[in-house]
Every structure is written in C-alpha cells, then in structure tokens.
Design an enzyme around this catalytic site. Structure first.
Site, mmCIF file in Angstrom:
data_model
loop_
_atom_site.group_PDB
_atom_site.id
_atom_site.type_symbol
_atom_site.label_atom_id
_atom_site.label_comp_id
_atom_site.label_asym_id
_atom_site.label_seq_id
_atom_site.Cartn_x
_atom_site.Cartn_y
_atom_site.Cartn_z
ATOM 1 N N HIS A 135 44.288 53.785 32.612
ATOM 2 C CA HIS A 135 43.070 53.418 31.862
ATOM 3 C C HIS A 135 42.160 54.623 31.604
ATOM 4 O O HIS A 135 41.209 54.526 30.836
ATOM 5 C CB HIS A 135 42.267 52.360 32.618
ATOM 6 C CG HIS A 135 43.002 51.068 32.812
ATOM 7 N ND1 HIS A 135 43.504 50.349 31.754
ATOM 8 C CD2 HIS A 135 43.343 50.375 33.938
ATOM 9 C CE1 HIS A 135 44.124 49.268 32.222
ATOM 10 N NE2 HIS A 135 44.041 49.259 33.542
ATOM 11 N N HIS A 174 47.993 45.343 32.775
ATOM 12 C CA HIS A 174 46.846 45.678 31.926
ATOM 13 C C HIS A 174 47.267 46.659 30.837
ATOM 14 O O HIS A 174 48.206 47.437 31.017
ATOM 15 C CB HIS A 174 45.730 46.317 32.764
ATOM 16 C CG HIS A 174 45.212 45.442 33.862
ATOM 17 N ND1 HIS A 174 45.664 45.532 35.157
ATOM 18 C CD2 HIS A 174 44.285 44.450 33.837
ATOM 19 C CE1 HIS A 174 45.028 44.640 35.908
ATOM 20 N NE2 HIS A 174 44.182 43.963 35.132
ATOM 21 N N TYR A 305 48.303 44.379 43.223
ATOM 22 C CA TYR A 305 47.250 44.066 44.195
ATOM 23 C C TYR A 305 47.631 42.988 45.200
ATOM 24 O O TYR A 305 46.862 42.693 46.101
ATOM 25 C CB TYR A 305 45.958 43.708 43.439
ATOM 26 C CG TYR A 305 45.642 44.805 42.444
ATOM 27 C CD1 TYR A 305 45.156 46.034 42.895
ATOM 28 C CD2 TYR A 305 45.925 44.670 41.089
ATOM 29 C CE1 TYR A 305 44.931 47.084 42.015
ATOM 30 C CE2 TYR A 305 45.701 45.707 40.197
ATOM 31 C CZ TYR A 305 45.200 46.913 40.659
ATOM 32 O OH TYR A 305 45.004 47.944 39.792
HETATM 33 C C1 X5A Z 1 45.293 50.122 37.201
HETATM 34 C C2 X5A Z 1 44.775 48.710 37.081
HETATM 35 C C3 X5A Z 1 42.954 47.234 36.604
HETATM 36 C C4 X5A Z 1 41.474 47.211 36.396
HETATM 37 C C5 X5A Z 1 40.985 45.768 36.338
HETATM 38 C C6 X5A Z 1 39.482 45.687 36.145
HETATM 39 N N1 X5A Z 1 43.492 48.558 36.750
HETATM 40 N N2 X5A Z 1 39.061 44.333 36.093
HETATM 41 O O1 X5A Z 1 45.527 47.793 37.330
HETATM 42 ZN ZN ZN Z 2 46.921 46.902 36.075
#
Ligand code: X5A
Ligand code: ZN
Length: 655
Positions: A135, A174, A305
């Site tokens: 990101h 994402h 996660y």
């Molecule tokens: C690397 C990644 C996710 C950010 C989520 C913010 N970032 N809501 O998985």
């Molecule tokens: Zn992600």
C-alpha cells in the site's frame, strides 16, 4: 537449486503503542507464528536461511521520495505522542520508534531474495517481513505499509540485474494501490491484483481498484485488477482467476521474474478478507506461478491476520517452493457467479491489450441455469483449519522405470531409476486380453509399469515415468487404467496424446475421464470422453492447457493422473514439460507419465525433473492460437461447461 527464506528477528519489534482497533491486527506474532510453524513442519530446515539486511536509503529512493525517507527516518527519535500525531496524517498507519529499522529490513529482505534468485544461488524463496509494503506510495505510508518492499525489489531487478519483464502477483486480499501507482505507466512490470472490493465499499475505497483501471500511457494493459464484489471467495474462484485471467496474460508477457505480494488475508478465517480459500490453495497458486520465468519466484509477505490460517498458508507456499506437490484442494470446484462476473469484466477490460484474450471474447455467454452464489462471510470453519495437514510425503518423489536403465539419462540425485518389476504371472494375467502385449519386450515393460504404479497407489512413490514399445502403448495404457481403478484410485484422469483411443470396454461410470489431445477432431463423446486436435502453435497449446485441460482436471478432482505420449503425439519437449508440470497440481502430484520406448533420453529426463518439482523451461514469447484452435476450444467448452464448472469464465445468464 533451493529455496531461500529471508528473515530477521528485529522485524518483530515494531508494534502498536496506543489504542487503535484498525492497526492492532498487524502484530509481531504474525511473524513468529509463521516461523514457528515452518520449523515445526521441518520446512525451515530445508531452506537456505538468509538474515535480512537493511535496504540503503539509495535503494529506498528507487521508489520513494527523499523527503518521505527522511520523514520516516526521523520517527526513530519521536515520543509516543508525536508518533501518534504523525501516524494520524496517514491512513491506517501506526509508527513505532523501531518502524524505520524494521521497514528497512523488510525492503532489504526483498532485495536479498531477488539477488539470491537472480544470481542463481537459489531457484526461489520467501521473505518473511513486517511491516508489509504494497500500500505504500512514493511519499506516503498507508495500510500498515511503510516502504513498498515488492516495488523496490522490482525496481532493483530492473536497475541492477537489467531485467525487462517482471510479473508482480498480488494475492493479498487488499488492493496494492501503492504498486499500481508506482508502475502504472511502466510496461516492464505487469501488476496483477485481486482484492475485496464490494463495488468500492471496501478499504481503500478507490475507484481505481476496479477492473477498468488497466494502466496508462506505455503501461496500458500492464495493470490487471480483479475486484471481488462479494466475500466468501474460495479455492475454485481463485484457481479460475489464475487459469482464465492471470495465466493467459502472464504467458503472453513471458516474465523473467515473478514477484509475489504474498498476503494471506485472502485465506479462510482472516477477519479482513472474509474469504474461504483454504491454505492448500496457496500451494496451487504457487505451483501455477512456478511454470513461469523458469521458476524464478520471489514471494514477500504482505497481510494475513488470522495466525493459524497465516501459518498454515505460509507453510503451503514454502513447501511448494521447495518442490513438494500441492495437496489436493478440498470442496467442490465450482466458481461462484460473482467471481465469474468479476473475471469476465477483467477479461473484457484487458482484451484490447492482450492477444491471448482477443479471439475468445467474441462468444456470447451460454444460456445455462444459474450457478451457485457465494456463501458469504463465515466464521473460520475450524473444521477446515483443524485438519492436520498430513501431506504424507512418499519416500520417493519421482521414480523412472525405463526398460533398460538409461545411462545417458541425466537425473537429479533424488530421482530413482526403478529396477523392480511386478510378478511375472500377474503381469501375464493383465496382458492376456491384449495381443500387442504378447511380445517379451512389451511384457517386460508392462511388468515395470505395474510395479511403479503399485508403488504410487501404495503411497511409496509420488510420481513416475514408464516406457513401452510403441506398438503396445494403447494396451499398456489400458492395463494401467484398469489397474489404477481396481487398486485404489477413485477417479482417474487420463490425458492421452497421439493415436491412443479410449479403451472400448472401459466402463462409463464417471470414474475415469479420458482426454485425447491430437484426436482427429474436437468432440465430446460424453462428459468423460473428450477429444481435441493438437494445437498447431504454442499459443494454441497454452490456451488448450489453461482453457480446457486444467479446468477439466480441476473440476474432476482425480486422485491419479496418467499422461501418455503415444504414437505420433507430435509434442515438443518443452510443451510436454509444461503439461506435466501443470498436471502435477492434480491428485497431490500423483502423476504417471507413459512414454514410447524410443523417446529421446532428453524427453524422459525433462519429464522426470519436472515431475520431481523442477520448473519447466520457459516457452519464450508465444505465438497466438490459430483460428481453428480457438474454434475447437470454444466448441468443447460450450459442450462441457454445464458439467465441468471450472471451464466457465463467463457468468450464466439465468434462464
Ligand atoms: C498489508 C495489509 C491492510 C490495511 C487494512 C486497513 N494492509 N484497514 O493487509
Ligand atoms: Zn492485505
């Protein structure tokens, strides 16, 4: 050639110092959970361990502005309040005094991995890093990402190693908008990302995450977005996206290196993704990428996660990089309607830029009853995660059973040349109905094949190659099918190349699927008896594999695969190698290749190495499929789609 694992314990240092429900999921335990599991599975021990180094500021400058690098450098000396205030200037970012050090290690790890692969020290590898990168932008941290690890690695591969074509596959759930922005006008980097999108209602809520963002200027067509508009996407959806969208473009692009933004928040159980793909799916995705770029694949951790799902998925990825066959996929292999809509809209958006998509897009979607809808978000069905992932590693990965052990055959040390043979009486009993098996040479070859097949059915050997005199090829294959079906195989896929007819009295009970490539014409005599002409050009051959063979195979879910190169198969060695490498994704890699006795040792050698997990040689820039090849393929897909759902790449018009 080996797999590198790049890591440094210091990357567990950065952590959340205040309350922030958005950032708290990006925890140090993500790394330790993954590493512990790799150790516990004996996978870490099989890798070349590299201790991550920090990227230099010059290296960070490959994609970031000097002012931004300075800003992050200065966070090292800030107090908690100041860190929190600065973090607030970005979206989903929480700085820690160690963030600069960690983020430099994360970027450095990617550089080391790319250097190790491009200097030939290893074939492939994984960098286990925090913070993630995809990101982050030229002058902005975003979404837990500080420096764009994968983008820096790509820029470095171009600058320091002179590469011209790099494929970046972002399987994180994402959208890696950071990578997209950095390379949107760069035709030397093909960026593919699938992501939870929900028509723009999911973070980062960007219009440019949709399928119609395809790059700009010289880079038109080199950004490929596949937005998922529903949660609950599973194994069938992910594999369909690879077969029908990513891989046709990737082969046409012909990358010299594959970088993976390997986020595992796209796996089952993840609170961010809410998807359903099981950890084994990442073994398949990895294996599918290993047929590109001569197997030079560098994966770098992004998100993920759910610690259990993350750890398991990381193991699946590393295990596959090491060359182990992918475990079979669980669940029915039927892509959902929403996934097909997304895949179709991405194909339509890319079609103007890619020859491999053009001819096929003209056909209107067939009228069929509606397919399943996604099951929606479910809490981690722990049943799927609890299953101990027993991937019973057979003691022998690949065995070669040629009639006369061939001294000119160059094989890796772990491929064995099998001496054994089935009992004479048993061999004769199987041979009896076949005149062509009466000759001594044919009988001897059959004995060796039966012995090898039994080793595979008992789980001692994973894959193998056997040879037969050309005159006995059809009969030998017939015996192999029967033997397989009567000794434990539930579903057997037979891919027959050349003049090999389906055994006439083979039962039509759905337990065997017969696919003849180089049949006289395209014909689906039944759902289990398919014939197609051998495509004339590499492009046609690729669309045959990606658009027909693999979708049929993934739909059928065989537990044994026979691939026979019979009389007049006409297949080039590199095409045979690619076919074998890709069929290895089925049946847990239980693939038996049957060759003609007078095949060259080169052909036997390359097939043995590929079945043993080596990457097939890359095909180079591919020609397009001929109109006849496309017509044959379209015809067969139309016939077979109702039964074999992985063939679909258009959503149904509900009748
Ligand atoms: C690397 C990644 C996710 C950010 C989520 C913010 N970032 N809501 O998985
Ligand atoms: Zn992600």
């Amino acid at each position: 050639m080996g797999t590198a694992l790049v890591y440094h314990e210091d990357m567990t240092a950065t952590r959340l110092l205040w309350d922030d429900p958005e950032c708290e999921i990006e925890r140090p335990e993500r790394l330790t959970a993954a590493l512990d599991r790799l150790r516990q599975r004996g996978l870490e021990q099989r890798c070349l361990l590299l201790s991550a180094r920090e990227a230099s500021e010059e290296e960070l400058g490959l994609v970031h502005s000097p002012e931004y690098v300075s800003l992050v450098r200065e966070t090292q000396v800030l107090g908690k309040e100041e860190l929190q205030a600065l973090s607030g200037q970005f979206d989903a970012i929480c700085f820690h005094p160690s963030t600069f050090h960690c983020a430099r290690l994360a970027a450095g790890a990617g550089l080391q991995l790319v250097d190790a692969v491009l200097t030939g020290a290893v074939q492939n590898g994984l960098a286990l890093v925090r913070p993630p990168g995809h990101h982050s932008q030229r002058a902005a941290a975003n979404g837990f990402c500080v420096f764009n690890n994968v983008a820096i690695a790509a820029a470095h591969a171009k600058q320091k190693h002179g590469l011209h074509r790099i494929l970046v596959v972002d399987w994180d759930v994402h959208h890696g908008q950071g990578i997209q922005y950095l390379f949107e006008d760069d035709p030397s980097i093909l960026y593919f990302s699938w992501h939870r999108y929900e028509h723009g209602r999911f973070w980062p809520f960007l219009r440019e995450s949709d399928a119609d963002a395809v790059g700009r200027g010289q880079g038109l067509g080199f950004t490929v977005n596949l937005p998922w508009n529903q949660v609950g996407m599973g194994n069938a959806d992910y594999v369909a996206a690879f077969l029908h969208l990513l891989l046709p473009l990737a082969f046409e692009f012909d990358p010299e290196l594959v970088l993976v933004s390997a986020g595992f928040d796209s796996a089952i159980g993840d609170p961010e993704g809410q998807m359903q793909a099981t950890p084994e799916c990442f073994a398949h995705l990895t294996q599918l990428l290993q047929v590109l770029a001569g197997g030079r694949v560098c994966a770098m951790l992004e998100g993920g996660y759910h610690l259990e799902s993350l750890a398991e998925s990381v193991c699946m990825t590393v295990q596959t990089l090491l060359g182990d066959p992918a475990p079979p996929l669980s669940g029915s292999m039927v892509p959902c309607q929403s996934a097909l809509e997304s895949i179709q809209s991405a194909r339509a958006a890319q079609a103007p830029h890619w020859k491999s998509l053009q001819l096929q897009e003209e056909r209107p979607p067939p009228l069929l009853p509606g397919g399943p809808v996604c099951k929606g978000a479910a809490s981690a069905p722990s049943s799927l995660l609890d299953q101990p992932c027993l991937c019973p590693a057979p003691s022998v990965r690949t065995a070669v059973a040629l009639t006369a052990p061939d001294i000119t055959l160059v094989l890796p040390p772990d491929v064995i040349q099998q001496e054994g043979s089935a009992l004479r009486e048993e061999t004769e009993a199987w041979a009896r109905p076949h005149e062509s098996l009466a000759r001594e040479e044919a009988l001897a070859a059959l004995g060796k094949l039966l012995y090898l097949l039994d080793g595979m059915l008992d789980g001692q050997v994973n894959s193998g190659i056997a040879a037969t005199p050309a005159s006995a090829a059809a009969a030998t294959l017939d015996v192999a099918i029967r033997r397989g079906l009567s000794h434990g195989a539930q579903r057997l896929l037979c891919v027959a190349l050349g003049q090999l007819d389906r055994p006439p009295d083979l039962a039509h009970d759905g337990r065997s699927l017969w696919l003849n490539i180089r049949g006289k014409e395209a014909a689906a005599l039944s759902m289990f008896h398919v014939s197609t002409p051998l495509p004339a050009m590499t492009g046609g051959f690729l669309s045959c594999i990606l658009g027909l063979v693999l979708p049929l195979a993934y739909s059928f879910q065989p537990d044994l695969v026979l691939v026979a190169l019979g009389p007049g198969h006409g297949l080039q060695g590199r095409h045979a190698a690619l076919l074998a490498a890709m069929l290895r994704g089925l049946a847990g890699g239980r693939v038996l290749a049957l060759l003609e006795e007078d095949s060259t040792p080169q052909l036997a050698g390359i097939l043995a190495r590929v079945l043993n997990g080596e990457a097939p040689p890359s095909l180079g820039a591919s020609s397009v499929a001929s109109p006849e090849d496309v017509r044959a393929l379209m015809y067969l897909r139309g016939q077979l789609e109702p039964q074999w759902k992985m063939l679909q790449c258009h959503p149904h018009l509900v009748a």
